[in-house]
Design an enzyme around this catalytic site. Structure first.
Site, PDB file in Angstrom:
ATOM      1  N   HIS A  14       0.864  -1.209   0.000  1.00 31.69           N
ATOM      2  CA  HIS A  14       0.000   0.000   0.000  1.00 31.69           C
ATOM      3  C   HIS A  14       0.887   1.241   0.000  1.00 31.69           C
ATOM      4  O   HIS A  14       1.448   1.608   1.033  1.00 31.69           O
ATOM      5  CB  HIS A  14      -0.891   0.005   1.245  1.00 31.69           C
ATOM      6  CG  HIS A  14      -1.839   1.168   1.317  1.00 31.69           C
ATOM      7  ND1 HIS A  14      -3.169   1.024   1.671  1.00 31.69           N
ATOM      8  CD2 HIS A  14      -1.672   2.499   1.096  1.00 31.69           C
ATOM      9  CE1 HIS A  14      -3.763   2.200   1.654  1.00 31.69           C
ATOM     10  NE2 HIS A  14      -2.870   3.121   1.316  1.00 31.69           N
ATOM     11  N   HIS A  16       1.476   5.428  -1.803  1.00 31.92           N
ATOM     12  CA  HIS A  16       1.073   6.556  -2.656  1.00 31.92           C
ATOM     13  C   HIS A  16       2.333   7.132  -3.288  1.00 31.92           C
ATOM     14  O   HIS A  16       3.200   7.638  -2.572  1.00 31.92           O
ATOM     15  CB  HIS A  16       0.364   7.629  -1.824  1.00 31.92           C
ATOM     16  CG  HIS A  16      -0.849   7.113  -1.142  1.00 31.92           C
ATOM     17  ND1 HIS A  16      -2.111   7.190  -1.698  1.00 31.92           N
ATOM     18  CD2 HIS A  16      -1.019   6.465   0.046  1.00 31.92           C
ATOM     19  CE1 HIS A  16      -2.984   6.627  -0.888  1.00 31.92           C
ATOM     20  NE2 HIS A  16      -2.349   6.168   0.182  1.00 31.92           N
ATOM     21  N   LEU A  17       2.424   7.029  -4.616  1.00 24.70           N
ATOM     22  CA  LEU A  17       3.610   7.557  -5.306  1.00 24.70           C
ATOM     23  C   LEU A  17       3.342   8.924  -5.923  1.00 24.70           C
ATOM     24  O   LEU A  17       4.284   9.603  -6.342  1.00 24.70           O
ATOM     25  CB  LEU A  17       4.071   6.576  -6.392  1.00 24.70           C
ATOM     26  CG  LEU A  17       4.499   5.187  -5.897  1.00 24.70           C
ATOM     27  CD1 LEU A  17       4.911   4.294  -7.067  1.00 24.70           C
ATOM     28  CD2 LEU A  17       5.634   5.287  -4.880  1.00 24.70           C
ATOM     29  N   ARG A  18       2.048   9.322  -6.004  1.00 27.47           N
ATOM     30  CA  ARG A  18       1.668  10.599  -6.650  1.00 27.47           C
ATOM     31  C   ARG A  18       2.066  10.578  -8.124  1.00 27.47           C
ATOM     32  O   ARG A  18       2.301   9.518  -8.691  1.00 27.47           O
ATOM     33  CB  ARG A  18       2.285  11.818  -5.916  1.00 27.47           C
ATOM     34  CG  ARG A  18       2.127  11.815  -4.403  1.00 27.47           C
ATOM     35  CD  ARG A  18       0.695  11.786  -3.954  1.00 27.47           C
ATOM     36  NE  ARG A  18       0.606  12.024  -2.510  1.00 27.47           N
ATOM     37  CZ  ARG A  18      -0.368  11.568  -1.739  1.00 27.47           C
ATOM     38  NH1 ARG A  18      -1.350  10.843  -2.240  1.00 27.47           N
ATOM     39  NH2 ARG A  18      -0.394  11.843  -0.447  1.00 27.47           N
ATOM     40  N   ASN A  42      -5.350   7.077  -5.999  1.00 28.43           N
ATOM     41  CA  ASN A  42      -6.031   8.345  -5.655  1.00 28.43           C
ATOM     42  C   ASN A  42      -5.210   9.562  -6.093  1.00 28.43           C
ATOM     43  O   ASN A  42      -4.855  10.415  -5.288  1.00 28.43           O
ATOM     44  CB  ASN A  42      -6.346   8.402  -4.148  1.00 28.43           C
ATOM     45  CG  ASN A  42      -5.104   8.449  -3.281  1.00 28.43           C
ATOM     46  OD1 ASN A  42      -4.071   7.908  -3.658  1.00 28.43           O
ATOM     47  ND2 ASN A  42      -5.193   9.091  -2.128  1.00 28.43           N
ATOM     48  N   LYS A 100      -9.613  -0.415  -5.427  1.00 26.85           N
ATOM     49  CA  LYS A 100      -9.549   0.280  -4.138  1.00 26.85           C
ATOM     50  C   LYS A 100     -10.859   1.007  -3.875  1.00 26.85           C
ATOM     51  O   LYS A 100     -11.331   1.783  -4.706  1.00 26.85           O
ATOM     52  CB  LYS A 100      -8.394   1.300  -4.156  1.00 26.85           C
ATOM     53  CG  LYS A 100      -8.251   2.128  -2.880  1.00 26.85           C
ATOM     54  CD  LYS A 100      -7.802   1.279  -1.696  1.00 26.85           C
ATOM     55  CE  LYS A 100      -7.874   2.041  -0.380  1.00 26.85           C
ATOM     56  NZ  LYS A 100      -6.730   2.856  -0.106  1.00 26.85           N
ATOM     57  N   HIS A 137     -10.380   1.251   2.213  1.00 29.29           N
ATOM     58  CA  HIS A 137     -10.112   2.284   3.222  1.00 29.29           C
ATOM     59  C   HIS A 137     -11.286   2.190   4.192  1.00 29.29           C
ATOM     60  O   HIS A 137     -12.367   2.690   3.916  1.00 29.29           O
ATOM     61  CB  HIS A 137     -10.013   3.680   2.589  1.00 29.29           C
ATOM     62  CG  HIS A 137      -9.660   4.725   3.603  1.00 29.29           C
ATOM     63  ND1 HIS A 137      -8.421   5.331   3.662  1.00 29.29           N
ATOM     64  CD2 HIS A 137     -10.374   5.244   4.630  1.00 29.29           C
ATOM     65  CE1 HIS A 137      -8.392   6.170   4.687  1.00 29.29           C
ATOM     66  NE2 HIS A 137      -9.570   6.153   5.276  1.00 29.29           N
ATOM     67  N   HIS A 175      -4.469  -0.430   6.300  1.00 33.44           N
ATOM     68  CA  HIS A 175      -3.946   0.408   7.400  1.00 33.44           C
ATOM     69  C   HIS A 175      -4.818   0.397   8.660  1.00 33.44           C
ATOM     70  O   HIS A 175      -5.292   1.434   9.107  1.00 33.44           O
ATOM     71  CB  HIS A 175      -3.691   1.847   6.932  1.00 33.44           C
ATOM     72  CG  HIS A 175      -4.748   2.465   6.054  1.00 33.44           C
ATOM     73  ND1 HIS A 175      -6.072   2.522   6.398  1.00 33.44           N
ATOM     74  CD2 HIS A 175      -4.644   3.055   4.841  1.00 33.44           C
ATOM     75  CE1 HIS A 175      -6.736   3.130   5.417  1.00 33.44           C
ATOM     76  NE2 HIS A 175      -5.908   3.451   4.476  1.00 33.44           N
ATOM     77  N   ASP A 248       1.481   2.695   3.494  1.00 33.22           N
ATOM     78  CA  ASP A 248       0.631   3.880   3.309  1.00 33.22           C
ATOM     79  C   ASP A 248       1.484   5.150   3.347  1.00 33.22           C
ATOM     80  O   ASP A 248       1.045   6.189   3.829  1.00 33.22           O
ATOM     81  CB  ASP A 248      -0.489   3.945   4.362  1.00 33.22           C
ATOM     82  CG  ASP A 248      -1.559   4.977   3.978  1.00 33.22           C
ATOM     83  OD1 ASP A 248      -1.613   5.371   2.811  1.00 33.22           O
ATOM     84  OD2 ASP A 248      -2.320   5.383   4.879  1.00 33.22           O
ATOM     85  N   HIS A 252       3.123  14.626   1.278  1.00 33.04           N
ATOM     86  CA  HIS A 252       2.529  15.938   1.017  1.00 33.04           C
ATOM     87  C   HIS A 252       3.622  16.968   1.239  1.00 33.04           C
ATOM     88  O   HIS A 252       4.391  16.853   2.203  1.00 33.04           O
ATOM     89  CB  HIS A 252       1.376  16.230   1.985  1.00 33.04           C
ATOM     90  CG  HIS A 252       0.177  15.359   1.765  1.00 33.04           C
ATOM     91  ND1 HIS A 252      -0.764  15.618   0.790  1.00 33.04           N
ATOM     92  CD2 HIS A 252      -0.226  14.226   2.388  1.00 33.04           C
ATOM     93  CE1 HIS A 252      -1.698  14.680   0.832  1.00 33.04           C
ATOM     94  NE2 HIS A 252      -1.392  13.813   1.785  1.00 33.04           N
TER      95      HIS A 252
END
Ligand code: NCD
Ligand code: ZN
Length: 348
Positions: A14, A16-18, A42, A100, A137, A175, A248, A252
């Site tokens: 899990h 987030h690579l953007r 996302n 997801k 989620h 998570h 996860d 940011h």
């Protein structure tokens, strides 16, 4: 002699690579030690079709460091408009690993998520038929529910029923952050697994709130109390194959975290994830359980082979930078400016 541990190369189930200029940084960090990673869909424009996922995968692969064999595993974002055909296409593509589910509004970039979980039961039926896992989620986004109770409310209102309705569907409760989630998992059938992040193992809400709000710790699900943290440590280090590694890691920019309009939710851990998990397992006297959690149980659940090479971690401290580059901005990582007590060894 320095204490060290050699394990099968782990995977991150899990992350987030953007997208865009930051991919260079996120892909470099995640591919340091993980062989594969389940890439969350996302993005600012959610990844909802096989075509979008295929293009996103190419942008990720283009940023792999030279000689890296890191493999991004792609997912699709469920919306109220997702069709059974999309599920069939995903299955036929041999590219999509899972779907997801974000309840609409539950977290960062979840506005396009699902408004009514029960209304997409026909899609779950199709996923079960196509043998595509459903990643959840697990928090309600009902504003009347206290933010600390949203995971427990999701279990009661949706997950319990969903898991029992689709015994053939592989479900990952992502998570997990509460004692209630661990209790649910302990009695859940084998079609349900859970990922556990490093920040939910290392920290509780005191780390985030006592002595002043610290934005790097702010994430969804929000950090809970110390008893919840202890329940998660016990689950992760138990040796049960229901629990496996999912960082996860959710970057940011500092400017989005320290913003008067609100703090962006997400903790960045990809720069040091395996070192930090090792710290937790070491402190719990459970280093012998690390390899199962990090490298064996995830592939088994997803029906994929284990990685064939190994990594070595040494009990040697190093200092995390205050700030890391994030495209043309900066971010504040977990443990910023502090020591981590385990290091990745450079030895093959
Ligand atoms: C994630 C993000 O920033 O994309 N944020 C987070 O707090 N974990 C989304 C998510 O996984 O909830
Ligand atoms: Zn996430």
């Amino acid at each position: 002699m320095t204490q060290s541990i050699e394990i099968t190369r782990p995977d991150d189930w899990h992350v987030h690579l953007r997208d865009g200029p930051v991919l260079r940084d996120t892909v470099r960090d995640i591919s340091r030690c993980f062989g594969r990673a389940i890439v969350m869909p996302n993005l600012a424009t959610p990844v909802t079709s096989v075509e979008m996922a295929s293009q996103y995968r190419q942008r990720i692969v283009a940023q792999r460091p030279p000689d890296s064999s890191f493999e991004p595993l792609m997912t699709l974002y469920l919306t109220d408009r997702t069709t059974r055909d999309t599920v069939k296409q995903a299955s036929a593509s041999n590219l999509i690993q899972a779907f997801k589910l974000y309840p609409a509004g539950a977290t960062t970039n979840a506005d396009a998520g699902v408004r009514n979980v029960e209304s997409i039961y026909p899609l779950f039926e199709e996923m079960a038929t196509q043998e595509l896992p459903l990643l959840i989620h697990g928090e309600v986004s009902d504003p009347s529910v206290d933010i600390f109770d949203r995971e427990a409310a999701f279990i009661d209102r949706h997950l319990d029923h969903l898991a029992n309705s689709f015994p053939e569907l592989k479900i990952v409760f992502e998570h997990i952050s509460t004692t209630q989630a661990v209790e649910f998992m302990e009695s859940s059938p084998t079609n349900v697994a859970a990922t556990i992040t490093i920040h939910h193992l290392l920290y509780n809400r005191n780390h985030m709130l006592a002595g002043g709000m610290k934005s790097p710790y702010y994430c969804m699900p929000i950090l809970k109390g110390s008893a919840d943290q202890q329940a998660l440590i016990k689950a992760a280090t138990s040796g049960s194959s229901k629990y496996f590694l999912g960082t996860d890691s959710a970057p940011h920019a500092q400017s989005a975290k320290e913003h008067s309009g609100g703090c962006a939710a997400g903790a960045y851990t990809a720069h040091a994830a395996m070192e930090l998990y090792t710290e937790v397992f070491d402190a719990a006297g459970a280093l012998d359980k690390l390899e199962g959690f990090a490298s064996h149980f995830g592939p088994s659940f997803y029906g994929l082979p284990r990685n064939r090479d190994t990594i070595t971690l040494e009990k040697k401290s190093w200092l995390v930078s205050d700030r890391l580059s994030f495209g043309d901005q900066q971010l504040v990582p977990i443990r910023s400016g502090q020591e981590i007590h385990w290091s990745m060894s450079d030895q093959p």
